[in-house]
Design a protein around this motif. Structure first.
Motif, PDB file in Angstrom:
ATOM      1  N   ILE A 250      -2.328   4.299   8.846  1.00 40.81           N
ATOM      2  CA  ILE A 250      -2.511   3.741  10.184  1.00 40.81           C
ATOM      3  C   ILE A 250      -3.297   2.442  10.133  1.00 40.81           C
ATOM      4  CG2 ILE A 250      -4.649   4.974  10.676  1.00 40.81           C
ATOM      5  CD1 ILE A 250      -1.796   4.294  13.153  1.00 40.81           C
ATOM      6  N   THR A 251      -4.095   2.250   9.091  1.00 45.22           N
ATOM      7  CA  THR A 251      -4.887   1.018   8.984  1.00 45.22           C
ATOM      8  C   THR A 251      -3.977  -0.193   8.841  1.00 45.22           C
ATOM      9  OG1 THR A 251      -6.731   2.216   7.968  1.00 45.22           O
ATOM     10  CG2 THR A 251      -6.664  -0.169   7.651  1.00 45.22           C
ATOM     11  N   GLY A 252      -2.981  -0.099   7.960  1.00 43.68           N
ATOM     12  CA  GLY A 252      -2.055  -1.212   7.797  1.00 43.68           C
ATOM     13  C   GLY A 252      -1.252  -1.483   9.050  1.00 43.68           C
ATOM     14  N   GLN A 253      -0.884  -0.427   9.769  1.00 43.12           N
ATOM     15  CA  GLN A 253      -0.125  -0.613  11.001  1.00 43.12           C
ATOM     16  C   GLN A 253      -0.984  -1.271  12.079  1.00 43.12           C
ATOM     17  OE1 GLN A 253       1.382   3.214  12.096  1.00 43.12           O
ATOM     18  NE2 GLN A 253       2.638   3.431  10.260  1.00 43.12           N
ATOM     19  N   ALA A 254      -2.255  -0.927  12.112  1.00 46.90           N
ATOM     20  CA  ALA A 254      -3.127  -1.507  13.130  1.00 46.90           C
ATOM     21  C   ALA A 254      -3.357  -2.991  12.890  1.00 46.90           C
ATOM     22  CB  ALA A 254      -4.464  -0.768  13.142  1.00 46.90           C
ATOM     23  N   TYR A 255      -3.580  -3.377  11.639  1.00 50.48           N
ATOM     24  CA  TYR A 255      -3.870  -4.775  11.348  1.00 50.48           C
ATOM     25  C   TYR A 255      -2.626  -5.642  11.390  1.00 50.48           C
ATOM     26  CZ  TYR A 255      -8.746  -4.047  10.167  1.00 50.48           C
ATOM     27  OH  TYR A 255     -10.085  -3.767  10.239  1.00 50.48           O
ATOM     28  N   SER A 256      -1.458  -5.036  11.360  1.00 52.75           N
ATOM     29  CA  SER A 256      -0.234  -5.817  11.493  1.00 52.75           C
ATOM     30  C   SER A 256       0.381  -5.644  12.867  1.00 52.75           C
ATOM     31  CB  SER A 256       0.780  -5.397  10.424  1.00 52.75           C
ATOM     32  OG  SER A 256       1.095  -4.020  10.561  1.00 52.75           O
ATOM     33  N   ALA A 257      -0.394  -5.095  13.814  1.00 49.58           N
ATOM     34  CA  ALA A 257       0.086  -4.893  15.191  1.00 49.58           C
ATOM     35  C   ALA A 257       1.354  -4.065  15.203  1.00 49.58           C
ATOM     36  CB  ALA A 257       0.306  -6.236  15.888  1.00 49.58           C
ATOM     37  N   PHE A 258       1.320  -2.953  14.428  1.00 45.72           N
ATOM     38  CA  PHE A 258       2.422  -2.010  14.332  1.00 45.72           C
ATOM     39  C   PHE A 258       3.679  -2.636  13.727  1.00 45.72           C
ATOM     40  CE2 PHE A 258       0.188   1.299  16.234  1.00 45.72           C
ATOM     41  CZ  PHE A 258      -0.486   0.815  17.321  1.00 45.72           C
ATOM     42  N   ARG A 259       3.499  -3.663  12.906  1.00 44.09           N
ATOM     43  CA  ARG A 259       4.610  -4.224  12.136  1.00 44.09           C
ATOM     44  C   ARG A 259       4.367  -3.931  10.666  1.00 44.09           C
ATOM     45  NH1 ARG A 259       3.653  -8.073  16.087  1.00 44.09           N
ATOM     46  NH2 ARG A 259       5.447  -8.498  17.418  1.00 44.09           N
ATOM     47  N   SER A 260       5.405  -3.658   9.937  1.00 51.12           N
ATOM     48  CA  SER A 260       5.272  -3.301   8.526  1.00 51.12           C
ATOM     49  C   SER A 260       4.771  -4.501   7.741  1.00 51.12           C
ATOM     50  CB  SER A 260       6.620  -2.854   7.951  1.00 51.12           C
ATOM     51  OG  SER A 260       7.088  -1.719   8.661  1.00 51.12           O
ATOM     52  N   PRO A 261       3.723  -4.332   6.931  1.00 47.33           N
ATOM     53  CA  PRO A 261       3.216  -5.446   6.140  1.00 47.33           C
ATOM     54  C   PRO A 261       4.152  -5.766   4.994  1.00 47.33           C
ATOM     55  CG  PRO A 261       2.057  -3.433   5.602  1.00 47.33           C
ATOM     56  CD  PRO A 261       2.943  -3.110   6.735  1.00 47.33           C
ATOM     57  N   PRO A 262       4.163  -6.971   4.504  1.00 48.21           N
ATOM     58  CA  PRO A 262       5.025  -7.330   3.395  1.00 48.21           C
ATOM     59  C   PRO A 262       4.626  -6.592   2.127  1.00 48.21           C
ATOM     60  CG  PRO A 262       3.460  -9.085   3.870  1.00 48.21           C
ATOM     61  CD  PRO A 262       3.316  -8.091   4.961  1.00 48.21           C
ATOM     62  N   THR A 263       5.606  -6.337   1.281  1.00 43.53           N
ATOM     63  CA  THR A 263       5.353  -5.630   0.035  1.00 43.53           C
ATOM     64  C   THR A 263       4.476  -6.467  -0.873  1.00 43.53           C
ATOM     65  OG1 THR A 263       7.378  -6.551  -0.891  1.00 43.53           O
ATOM     66  CG2 THR A 263       7.546  -4.408   0.189  1.00 43.53           C
ATOM     67  N   GLY A 264       3.575  -5.786  -1.566  1.00 47.17           N
ATOM     68  CA  GLY A 264       2.686  -6.470  -2.499  1.00 47.17           C
ATOM     69  C   GLY A 264       1.418  -6.994  -1.878  1.00 47.17           C
ATOM     70  N   GLN A 265       1.283  -6.914  -0.555  1.00 47.02           N
ATOM     71  CA  GLN A 265       0.069  -7.418   0.082  1.00 47.02           C
ATOM     72  C   GLN A 265      -1.006  -6.337   0.057  1.00 47.02           C
ATOM     73  OE1 GLN A 265       0.724  -9.285   3.756  1.00 47.02           O
ATOM     74  NE2 GLN A 265      -1.426  -9.633   4.240  1.00 47.02           N
ATOM     75  N   GLN A 266      -2.226  -6.730  -0.185  1.00 50.84           N
ATOM     76  CA  GLN A 266      -3.321  -5.796  -0.308  1.00 50.84           C
ATOM     77  C   GLN A 266      -3.650  -5.154   1.039  1.00 50.84           C
ATOM     78  OE1 GLN A 266      -6.850  -7.571  -1.819  1.00 50.84           O
ATOM     79  NE2 GLN A 266      -7.945  -5.618  -2.073  1.00 50.84           N
ATOM     80  N   GLU A 267      -3.926  -3.844   0.992  1.00 51.07           N
ATOM     81  CA  GLU A 267      -4.257  -3.131   2.213  1.00 51.07           C
ATOM     82  C   GLU A 267      -5.603  -3.623   2.758  1.00 51.07           C
ATOM     83  OE1 GLU A 267      -2.730  -0.797   4.067  1.00 51.07           O
ATOM     84  OE2 GLU A 267      -0.926  -1.103   2.863  1.00 51.07           O
ATOM     85  N   PRO A 268      -5.760  -3.682   4.078  1.00 54.68           N
ATOM     86  CA  PRO A 268      -7.020  -4.154   4.665  1.00 54.68           C
ATOM     87  C   PRO A 268      -8.100  -3.092   4.561  1.00 54.68           C
ATOM     88  CG  PRO A 268      -5.505  -3.486   6.381  1.00 54.68           C
ATOM     89  CD  PRO A 268      -4.742  -3.379   5.097  1.00 54.68           C
ATOM     90  N   PHE A 269      -9.271  -3.465   5.018  1.00 55.30           N
ATOM     91  CA  PHE A 269     -10.419  -2.554   5.023  1.00 55.30           C
ATOM     92  C   PHE A 269     -10.119  -1.385   5.948  1.00 55.30           C
ATOM     93  CE2 PHE A 269     -15.094  -1.767   5.738  1.00 55.30           C
ATOM     94  CZ  PHE A 269     -15.365  -1.469   4.407  1.00 55.30           C
ATOM     95  N   ALA A 270     -10.418  -0.159   5.508  1.00 54.31           N
ATOM     96  CA  ALA A 270     -10.101   1.041   6.285  1.00 54.31           C
ATOM     97  C   ALA A 270     -10.786   0.998   7.643  1.00 54.31           C
ATOM     98  CB  ALA A 270     -10.508   2.288   5.518  1.00 54.31           C
ATOM     99  N   LEU A 271     -10.076   1.507   8.657  1.00 50.20           N
ATOM    100  CA  LEU A 271     -10.618   1.478  10.014  1.00 50.20           C
ATOM    101  C   LEU A 271     -11.904   2.284  10.129  1.00 50.20           C
ATOM    102  CD1 LEU A 271      -7.418   1.848  12.243  1.00 50.20           C
ATOM    103  CD2 LEU A 271      -8.831  -0.183  11.946  1.00 50.20           C
ATOM    104  N   TRP A 272     -11.943   3.450   9.494  1.00 51.47           N
ATOM    105  CA  TRP A 272     -13.127   4.297   9.648  1.00 51.47           C
ATOM    106  C   TRP A 272     -14.341   3.685   8.952  1.00 51.47           C
ATOM    107  CZ3 TRP A 272     -15.626   6.601   5.488  1.00 51.47           C
ATOM    108  CH2 TRP A 272     -14.927   6.625   4.275  1.00 51.47           C
ATOM    109  N   LYS A 273     -14.138   2.933   7.877  1.00 50.64           N
ATOM    110  CA  LYS A 273     -15.256   2.265   7.224  1.00 50.64           C
ATOM    111  C   LYS A 273     -15.802   1.137   8.096  1.00 50.64           C
ATOM    112  CE  LYS A 273     -13.643   3.271   2.521  1.00 50.64           C
ATOM    113  NZ  LYS A 273     -13.204   2.690   1.234  1.00 50.64           N
TER     114      LYS A 273
END
Length: 300
Positions: A250-273
């Motif tokens: 869900i973290t990747g979906q939130a930071y991409s505004a519910f759009r799939s991030p491109p392959t190979g891109q680093q996941e963002p900082f976790a929401l709960w952290k």
């Protein structure tokens, strides 16, 4: 004989360091009343009833003859986690929003301030004693969660992280309750303001996020960057932070505004952290302001 007396004095000294008179009194007042017993009973009854109802609905949906799907166990764990978060959000502000203003209404706050206890000791003791009962209630629901492990699909790490998150959100809501209880003289006003802030934290932040998503959907997609700043708005929401523990995607979906991030891109900082970092600062500020406003100050 002298060694036994010395050992008892050493234990008493350690006990006095860990539990001050204010904390000791609050523990006795909260834990030794019939209301504490009945509150624990009805809380566990509500959680257990919701768990059994969810299991029954899952059994009805699968027809009773098919093998159990671990995904259904995962959904049951998600449901129990979110339900308990809602109960914590309902109970924690009520336990802390009147601890200081209640003393002021009973005209016992001035007597408390004349003791040798500092303002920080009084405020922190009130906070710990108020939330200790809530921690006891949450820990008592572990047997209910054990039903989920009978079917599999959930790791013990997730369970530990969820319960640690519960303790953290109690401290956050309790800090705001202590702050407003110190600022306002009436308990009713402090309770209303605390529940209003809690409502904004849970509902207002989510509303702001979805409004921003709806606004940005009208912008051409080529001008939008993945993992945009909108995800930081959702990091203020406790429900989203808890869901990011249960489902890290869900973290990747939130930071991409519910759009799939491109392959190979680093996941963002976790929401709960990020949530814990933000509200650790806010809780510390709230406690500091509550301590500062506890004692009356002369106007210049």
């Amino acid at each position: 004989m002298k060694e036994q007396i010395a050992a008892r004095q050493a234990r008493a000294n350690w006990r006095n360091k860990l539990i001050n008179p204010v904390l000791n009194k609050e523990f006795k007042l909260r834990m030794r009343t019939p209301r504490a017993m009945w509150t624990l009973f009805f809380y566990l009854f509500a959680i257990g009833l919701m768990a059994l109802s969810a299991i029954y609905l899952m059994e009805v949906n699968r027809g009773g003859g098919q093998s159990f799907n671990p995904e259904q166990s995962k959904l049951l764990f998600y449901f129990l986690s979110m339900a308990q978060l809602g109960l914590i959000a309902f109970m924690a502000p009520g336990l802390t929003a009147g601890v200081i203003s209640g003393e002021r209404e009973k005209q016992t706050l001035n007597l408390l301030l004349t003791t040798q206890q500092s303002s920080a000791t009084i405020v922190l003791s009130k906070l710990v004693s108020s939330l200790s009962f809530m921690v006891l209630i949450v820990l008592s629901t572990i047997p209910v969660y054990s039903m989920v492990f009978l079917y599999g699909g959930i790791s013990p790490k997730q369970l530990v992280l969820v319960f640690l998150f519960y303790v953290f959100i109690m401290l956050v809501l309790g800090s705001f309750g202590i702050l407003f209880s110190s600022l306002f003289k009436r308990t009713m006003i402090s309770v209303i303001v605390t529940y209003g802030v809690t409502l904004f934290i849970f509902g207002g932040t989510a509303l702001v996020f979805f409004v921003m998503v709806g606004t940005m959907d009208r912008v051409p997609q080529s001008s939008l960057n993945n993992y945009s700043w909108m995800g930081h708005i959702l990091a203020w929401n406790p429900v989203a932070a808890l869901y990011s523990i249960l489902d890290p995607s869900i973290t990747g979906q939130a930071y991409s505004a519910f759009r799939s991030p491109p392959t190979g891109q680093q996941e963002p900082f976790a929401l709960w952290k990020e949530f814990m970092i933000i509200y650790t600062v806010l809780s510390a500020v709230a406690l500091w302001l509550g301590i500062r406003s506890l004692r009356p100050r002369l106007k210049k």
